[in-house]
Motif scaffolding. Structure first.
Motif, PDB file in Angstrom:
ATOM      1  N   LEU A  36     153.013  62.943  96.280  1.00 14.26           N
ATOM      2  CA  LEU A  36     154.231  62.293  96.770  1.00 14.26           C
ATOM      3  C   LEU A  36     155.243  62.085  95.650  1.00 14.26           C
ATOM      4  O   LEU A  36     156.454  62.246  95.862  1.00 14.26           O
ATOM      5  CB  LEU A  36     153.870  60.949  97.409  1.00 14.26           C
ATOM      6  N   GLY A  37     154.764  61.760  94.463  1.00 19.82           N
ATOM      7  CA  GLY A  37     155.671  61.589  93.334  1.00 19.82           C
ATOM      8  C   GLY A  37     156.435  62.853  93.013  1.00 19.82           C
ATOM      9  O   GLY A  37     157.644  62.818  92.722  1.00 19.82           O
ATOM     10  N   LEU A  38     155.753  64.007  93.085  1.00 16.27           N
ATOM     11  CA  LEU A  38     156.420  65.287  92.843  1.00 16.27           C
ATOM     12  C   LEU A  38     157.461  65.561  93.915  1.00 16.27           C
ATOM     13  O   LEU A  38     158.585  65.996  93.609  1.00 16.27           O
ATOM     14  CB  LEU A  38     155.385  66.408  92.801  1.00 16.27           C
ATOM     15  N   LEU A  39     157.120  65.301  95.179  1.00 10.85           N
ATOM     16  CA  LEU A  39     158.078  65.521  96.266  1.00 10.85           C
ATOM     17  C   LEU A  39     159.307  64.636  96.104  1.00 10.85           C
ATOM     18  O   LEU A  39     160.437  65.095  96.291  1.00 10.85           O
ATOM     19  CB  LEU A  39     157.401  65.247  97.611  1.00 10.85           C
ATOM     20  N   ILE A  40     159.084  63.383  95.751  1.00 13.32           N
ATOM     21  CA  ILE A  40     160.215  62.465  95.544  1.00 13.32           C
ATOM     22  C   ILE A  40     161.103  62.964  94.412  1.00 13.32           C
ATOM     23  O   ILE A  40     162.336  62.958  94.520  1.00 13.32           O
ATOM     24  CB  ILE A  40     159.704  61.046  95.241  1.00 13.32           C
ATOM     25  N   GLY A  92     148.831  54.433  96.539  1.00 15.00           N
ATOM     26  CA  GLY A  92     149.356  55.764  96.238  1.00 15.00           C
ATOM     27  C   GLY A  92     150.873  55.804  96.266  1.00 15.00           C
ATOM     28  O   GLY A  92     151.510  56.362  95.367  1.00 15.00           O
ATOM     29  N   ILE A  93     151.478  55.205  97.297  1.00 14.19           N
ATOM     30  CA  ILE A  93     152.940  55.201  97.403  1.00 14.19           C
ATOM     31  C   ILE A  93     153.561  54.379  96.271  1.00 14.19           C
ATOM     32  O   ILE A  93     154.587  54.772  95.688  1.00 14.19           O
ATOM     33  CB  ILE A  93     153.379  54.660  98.779  1.00 14.19           C
ATOM     34  N   HIS A  94     152.957  53.230  95.973  1.00 10.23           N
ATOM     35  CA  HIS A  94     153.484  52.377  94.906  1.00 10.23           C
ATOM     36  C   HIS A  94     153.556  53.136  93.586  1.00 10.23           C
ATOM     37  O   HIS A  94     154.591  53.127  92.903  1.00 10.23           O
ATOM     38  CB  HIS A  94     152.595  51.140  94.764  1.00 10.23           C
ATOM     39  N   TYR A  95     152.486  53.819  93.241  1.00 12.72           N
ATOM     40  CA  TYR A  95     152.471  54.538  91.971  1.00 12.72           C
ATOM     41  C   TYR A  95     153.226  55.863  92.047  1.00 12.72           C
ATOM     42  O   TYR A  95     153.651  56.387  91.010  1.00 12.72           O
ATOM     43  CB  TYR A  95     151.040  54.748  91.487  1.00 12.72           C
ATOM     44  N   ALA A  96     153.421  56.394  93.241  1.00  7.70           N
ATOM     45  CA  ALA A  96     154.229  57.609  93.379  1.00  7.70           C
ATOM     46  C   ALA A  96     155.659  57.365  92.924  1.00  7.70           C
ATOM     47  O   ALA A  96     156.305  58.254  92.355  1.00  7.70           O
ATOM     48  CB  ALA A  96     154.220  58.093  94.834  1.00  7.70           C
ATOM     49  N   THR A  97     156.165  56.143  93.139  1.00  8.16           N
ATOM     50  CA  THR A  97     157.528  55.839  92.715  1.00  8.16           C
ATOM     51  C   THR A  97     157.661  55.871  91.194  1.00  8.16           C
ATOM     52  O   THR A  97     158.712  56.244  90.660  1.00  8.16           O
ATOM     53  CB  THR A  97     157.964  54.466  93.243  1.00  8.16           C
ATOM     54  N   TYR A  98     156.604  55.477  90.495  1.00  8.99           N
ATOM     55  CA  TYR A  98     156.623  55.534  89.029  1.00  8.99           C
ATOM     56  C   TYR A  98     156.400  56.969  88.547  1.00  8.99           C
ATOM     57  O   TYR A  98     157.065  57.433  87.616  1.00  8.99           O
ATOM     58  CB  TYR A  98     155.552  54.609  88.454  1.00  8.99           C
ATOM     59  N   MET A  99     155.458  57.650  89.175  1.00  6.00           N
ATOM     60  CA  MET A  99     155.180  59.021  88.757  1.00  6.00           C
ATOM     61  C   MET A  99     156.355  59.949  89.035  1.00  6.00           C
ATOM     62  O   MET A  99     156.542  60.939  88.321  1.00  6.00           O
ATOM     63  CB  MET A  99     153.918  59.525  89.460  1.00  6.00           C
ATOM     64  N   SER A 100     157.151  59.639  90.052  1.00  7.62           N
ATOM     65  CA  SER A 100     158.311  60.481  90.335  1.00  7.62           C
ATOM     66  C   SER A 100     159.283  60.476  89.168  1.00  7.62           C
ATOM     67  O   SER A 100     159.899  61.501  88.849  1.00  7.62           O
ATOM     68  CB  SER A 100     159.014  59.994  91.609  1.00  7.62           C
ATOM     69  N   VAL A 102     158.427  60.057  86.040  1.00  3.52           N
ATOM     70  CA  VAL A 102     157.795  60.858  84.994  1.00  3.52           C
ATOM     71  C   VAL A 102     158.002  62.341  85.276  1.00  3.52           C
ATOM     72  O   VAL A 102     158.316  63.127  84.380  1.00  3.52           O
ATOM     73  CB  VAL A 102     156.289  60.530  84.893  1.00  3.52           C
ATOM     74  N   TYR A 103     157.832  62.716  86.541  1.00  3.94           N
ATOM     75  CA  TYR A 103     158.093  64.103  86.930  1.00  3.94           C
ATOM     76  C   TYR A 103     159.541  64.500  86.623  1.00  3.94           C
ATOM     77  O   TYR A 103     159.807  65.583  86.089  1.00  3.94           O
ATOM     78  CB  TYR A 103     157.847  64.291  88.428  1.00  3.94           C
ATOM     79  N   ARG A 104     160.463  63.626  86.961  1.00  3.39           N
ATOM     80  CA  ARG A 104     161.885  63.927  86.730  1.00  3.39           C
ATOM     81  C   ARG A 104     162.168  64.131  85.252  1.00  3.39           C
ATOM     82  O   ARG A 104     162.900  65.049  84.862  1.00  3.39           O
ATOM     83  CB  ARG A 104     162.757  62.796  87.282  1.00  3.39           C
ATOM     84  N   ALA A 105     161.572  63.295  84.423  1.00  2.00           N
ATOM     85  CA  ALA A 105     161.762  63.439  82.981  1.00  2.00           C
ATOM     86  C   ALA A 105     161.184  64.762  82.496  1.00  2.00           C
ATOM     87  O   ALA A 105     161.794  65.455  81.663  1.00  2.00           O
ATOM     88  CB  ALA A 105     161.105  62.274  82.247  1.00  2.00           C
ATOM     89  N   GLY A 106     160.018  65.129  83.009  1.00  2.00           N
ATOM     90  CA  GLY A 106     159.412  66.394  82.609  1.00  2.00           C
ATOM     91  C   GLY A 106     160.219  67.588  83.066  1.00  2.00           C
ATOM     92  O   GLY A 106     160.402  68.554  82.313  1.00  2.00           O
ATOM     93  N   ILE A 107     160.715  67.527  84.291  1.00  2.00           N
ATOM     94  CA  ILE A 107     161.519  68.631  84.832  1.00  2.00           C
ATOM     95  C   ILE A 107     162.829  68.754  84.065  1.00  2.00           C
ATOM     96  O   ILE A 107     163.260  69.867  83.709  1.00  2.00           O
ATOM     97  CB  ILE A 107     161.776  68.415  86.333  1.00  2.00           C
TER      98      ILE A 107
END
Length: 212
Positions: A36-40, A92-100, A102-107
């Motif tokens: 979900l974090g990646l999708l967000i 899962g949803i709560h941490y997806a917001t944080y991981m998103s 991190v994904y954005r920074a990596g991308i």
């Protein structure tokens, strides 16, 4: 007697069963958060503002409210779900917001030339993401993702408040029966330490290795 070893022997079996539930909850919630974090991250980066802005508002709302409140709210509203299903979903949803983020920074850290090279080679958007962008982004964000997974593991005791029979819940049950909590909560803390500390060391080694 300050320390009751007989209580320790009695508490260990149910607490180890609860520890298995804790591990399972962490794994499933991590899978939800990663996907979900990646999708967000992709939607907020690529979708039109009419879509990305509302999603961004939801992300900020989730990040700005306590996990415990979210667990209670979802458990009450979606009472057709089991406590375990609610716990996995909310965690899962709560941490997806944080991981998103991190994904954005990596991308965003992938050099612009990589995107341009993929376009020059007439690669499809899906091929560009899977073969060019994500392999480089994941390499940069893997240590941060590991740290979030460890944090999630240490927050699974919150699931006990909605009745998920994880380790702290089982410790509380045994402690309440005997009106003694020192032994059971000490064991719970030690089990968390034995699981999370080696993983933290592994994450640090991985971070150093990827930095070289």
């Amino acid at each position: 007697m300050i320390w009751d070893w007989s209580l320790v022997r009695e508490a260990l079996p149910p607490m180890l069963r609860g520890f298995g539930m804790t591990i399972l909850a962490t794994i499933l919630a991590t899978v939800v958060a990663l996907i979900l974090g990646l999708l967000i991250a992709i939607v907020r980066r690529s979708a039109p503002k009419v879509i990305s802005v509302p999603i961004g508002a939801v992300v900020e709302f989730i990040r700005s409210t306590p996990l415990l409140v979210q667990l209670f709210a979802v458990f009450v509203i979606f009472n057709q779900l089991t406590a375990f299903q609610v716990g996995i979903t909310v965690l899962g949803i709560h941490y997806a917001t944080y991981m998103s983020e991190v994904y954005r920074a990596g991308i965003d850290g992938v050099p612009k030339g990589q995107w341009e090279a993929a376009t020059a080679l007439s690669m499809s958007p899906s091929r560009t993401w899977t073969a060019v962008v994500m392999p480089q982004a994941v390499r940069a964000i893997l240590p941060a993702m590991t740290n979030y997974a460890i944090s999630m593991f240490k927050e699974t005791p919150f699931l006990a408040v909605i009745g998920v029979a994880e380790m702290v819940f089982e410790a509380g049950e045994v402690g309440s029966f005997h009106f003694r909590f020192l032994e059971v909560y000490t064991i719970a803390g030690l089990l968390f330490l034995l699981a999370s500390y080696p993983t933290s060391l592994l994450a640090r080694r991985l971070e150093k290795r990827l930095a070289n």
